[in-house]
Design a protein around this motif. Sequence first.
Motif, PDB file in Angstrom:
ATOM      1  N   LEU A 102     125.507 -10.086 -61.483  1.00  0.00           N
ATOM      2  CA  LEU A 102     124.578  -9.696 -62.541  1.00  0.00           C
ATOM      3  C   LEU A 102     123.179 -10.005 -62.024  1.00  0.00           C
ATOM      4  CD1 LEU A 102     126.402 -11.170 -65.695  1.00  0.00           C
ATOM      5  CD2 LEU A 102     126.278  -8.766 -65.010  1.00  0.00           C
ATOM      6  N   ASP A 103     122.206  -9.206 -62.444  1.00  0.00           N
ATOM      7  CA  ASP A 103     120.834  -9.468 -62.016  1.00  0.00           C
ATOM      8  C   ASP A 103     120.387 -10.838 -62.525  1.00  0.00           C
ATOM      9  OD1 ASP A 103     120.784  -6.928 -60.958  1.00  0.00           O
ATOM     10  OD2 ASP A 103     119.819  -6.037 -62.711  1.00  0.00           O
ATOM     11  N   THR A 106     119.797 -10.840 -66.160  1.00  0.00           N
ATOM     12  CA  THR A 106     120.915 -10.412 -67.015  1.00  0.00           C
ATOM     13  C   THR A 106     121.723 -11.636 -67.438  1.00  0.00           C
ATOM     14  OG1 THR A 106     121.052  -8.300 -65.852  1.00  0.00           O
ATOM     15  CG2 THR A 106     122.988  -8.955 -67.122  1.00  0.00           C
ATOM     16  N   TYR A 133     128.154  -3.501 -71.689  1.00  0.00           N
ATOM     17  CA  TYR A 133     126.837  -4.154 -71.707  1.00  0.00           C
ATOM     18  C   TYR A 133     126.159  -3.930 -73.048  1.00  0.00           C
ATOM     19  CZ  TYR A 133     127.411  -4.352 -66.659  1.00  0.00           C
ATOM     20  OH  TYR A 133     127.885  -4.611 -65.404  1.00  0.00           O
ATOM     21  N   HIS A 185     121.822  -2.265 -59.905  1.00  0.00           N
ATOM     22  CA  HIS A 185     120.954  -2.062 -61.083  1.00  0.00           C
ATOM     23  C   HIS A 185     121.385  -0.858 -61.918  1.00  0.00           C
ATOM     24  CE1 HIS A 185     118.412  -5.200 -59.709  1.00  0.00           C
ATOM     25  NE2 HIS A 185     117.576  -4.502 -58.972  1.00  0.00           N
ATOM     26  N   GLN A 186     122.696  -0.657 -62.018  1.00  0.00           N
ATOM     27  CA  GLN A 186     123.158   0.614 -62.601  1.00  0.00           C
ATOM     28  C   GLN A 186     122.676   0.842 -64.040  1.00  0.00           C
ATOM     29  OE1 GLN A 186     127.262   1.548 -61.952  1.00  0.00           O
ATOM     30  NE2 GLN A 186     127.247   3.210 -63.455  1.00  0.00           N
ATOM     31  N   VAL A 187     122.775  -0.182 -64.877  1.00  0.00           N
ATOM     32  CA  VAL A 187     122.374   0.026 -66.280  1.00  0.00           C
ATOM     33  C   VAL A 187     120.878   0.336 -66.340  1.00  0.00           C
ATOM     34  CG1 VAL A 187     122.166  -1.051 -68.536  1.00  0.00           C
ATOM     35  CG2 VAL A 187     124.197  -1.472 -67.160  1.00  0.00           C
ATOM     36  N   LYS A 188     120.088  -0.468 -65.644  1.00  0.00           N
ATOM     37  CA  LYS A 188     118.631  -0.281 -65.718  1.00  0.00           C
ATOM     38  C   LYS A 188     118.250   1.107 -65.202  1.00  0.00           C
ATOM     39  CE  LYS A 188     117.761  -5.210 -65.345  1.00  0.00           C
ATOM     40  NZ  LYS A 188     117.628  -6.337 -64.427  1.00  0.00           N
ATOM     41  N   LEU A 201     119.386  -7.429 -71.116  1.00  0.00           N
ATOM     42  CA  LEU A 201     120.716  -6.923 -70.766  1.00  0.00           C
ATOM     43  C   LEU A 201     121.716  -8.070 -70.781  1.00  0.00           C
ATOM     44  CD1 LEU A 201     122.337  -4.484 -69.790  1.00  0.00           C
ATOM     45  CD2 LEU A 201     121.614  -4.998 -67.459  1.00  0.00           C
TER      46      LEU A 201
HETATM   47  N1  URA Z   1     123.328  -3.162 -64.360  1.00  0.00           N
HETATM   48  C1  URA Z   1     122.086  -3.668 -64.168  1.00  0.00           C
HETATM   49  O1  URA Z   1     121.117  -2.929 -64.102  1.00  0.00           O
HETATM   50  N2  URA Z   1     121.969  -5.011 -64.029  1.00  0.00           N
HETATM   51  C2  URA Z   1     123.015  -5.862 -64.133  1.00  0.00           C
HETATM   52  O2  URA Z   1     122.834  -7.079 -64.027  1.00  0.00           O
HETATM   53  C3  URA Z   1     124.289  -5.328 -64.363  1.00  0.00           C
HETATM   54  C4  URA Z   1     124.426  -3.966 -64.469  1.00  0.00           C
END
Ligand code: URA
Length: 236
Positions: A102-103, A106, A133, A185-188, A201
């Motif tokens: 996790l970042d 996060t 998430y 950084h998939q979610v971001k 997050l």
């Molecule tokens: N996606 C993100 O951008 N950050 C995370 O820590 C996990 C998934």
Amino acid sequence: MNLERILHSQGFGSRKLCRILILNNEVTVNGEPCDDPAADFDTTGLHFTVKGEAWEFREKAHLMLHKPAGYECSLKPAIRPGVHSLLPALLRERGVQNIGRLDEDTTGLLLFSDDGQFIHRMSSPKWKVPKIYEVTLKHPADTRIAQTLMQGVQLHDEPEPIAALNCVLINEHVLHLTLGEGKYHQVKRMIAAAGNRVEALKRIAIGRLVLPDDLAAGMWRWLSEDDLAKLARGQT
Ligand code: URA
């Protein structure tokens, strides 16, 4: 297994150190003091204490941490402290590693283990273990963002658009996003590609295992048989 080996296998240090602990009367087994390093025990369900602290024999370690913000998921953290520093030294000693990353900013559910098969199964792209998430959005959003993320967004350096497995808008600033992969950084990046920005997050579930409400940020606990079954069932 003899007591010296038992302690060594559970992360209490070198064989010599474990022997000294035992000879110094620092160990009890199943409620009885034992100062014989060679004493043999059946490890199934074995309870022991070392310096008054209670432990249960575990052939493999499986645990969860509620990761706080401000910790890096690296064994050699560059700037902030590492998540491993939140675990007891004996777990680090027995080589538990975080499964995925996790970042630094996060928070939420992070698994650790020293069980190679488990680590492989949980992190292999083949199994696509879903991760959920909770995303706090900078700008107010409506259900169109959920549709966009479910249809797929094009990320820089990815050959194909990437779609969320599920996306539920909880309110105009919060959505629950389920992903089947764990790209950098998939979610971001997905939220940015959908025209918004991540303010905060938190990973709230892995497969069917939900981050427990009573596990405060910075705290860890062993995974129960029930937790492990939930993780196995959550795989697609
Ligand atoms: N996606 C993100 O951008 N950050 C995370 O820590 C996990 C998934």
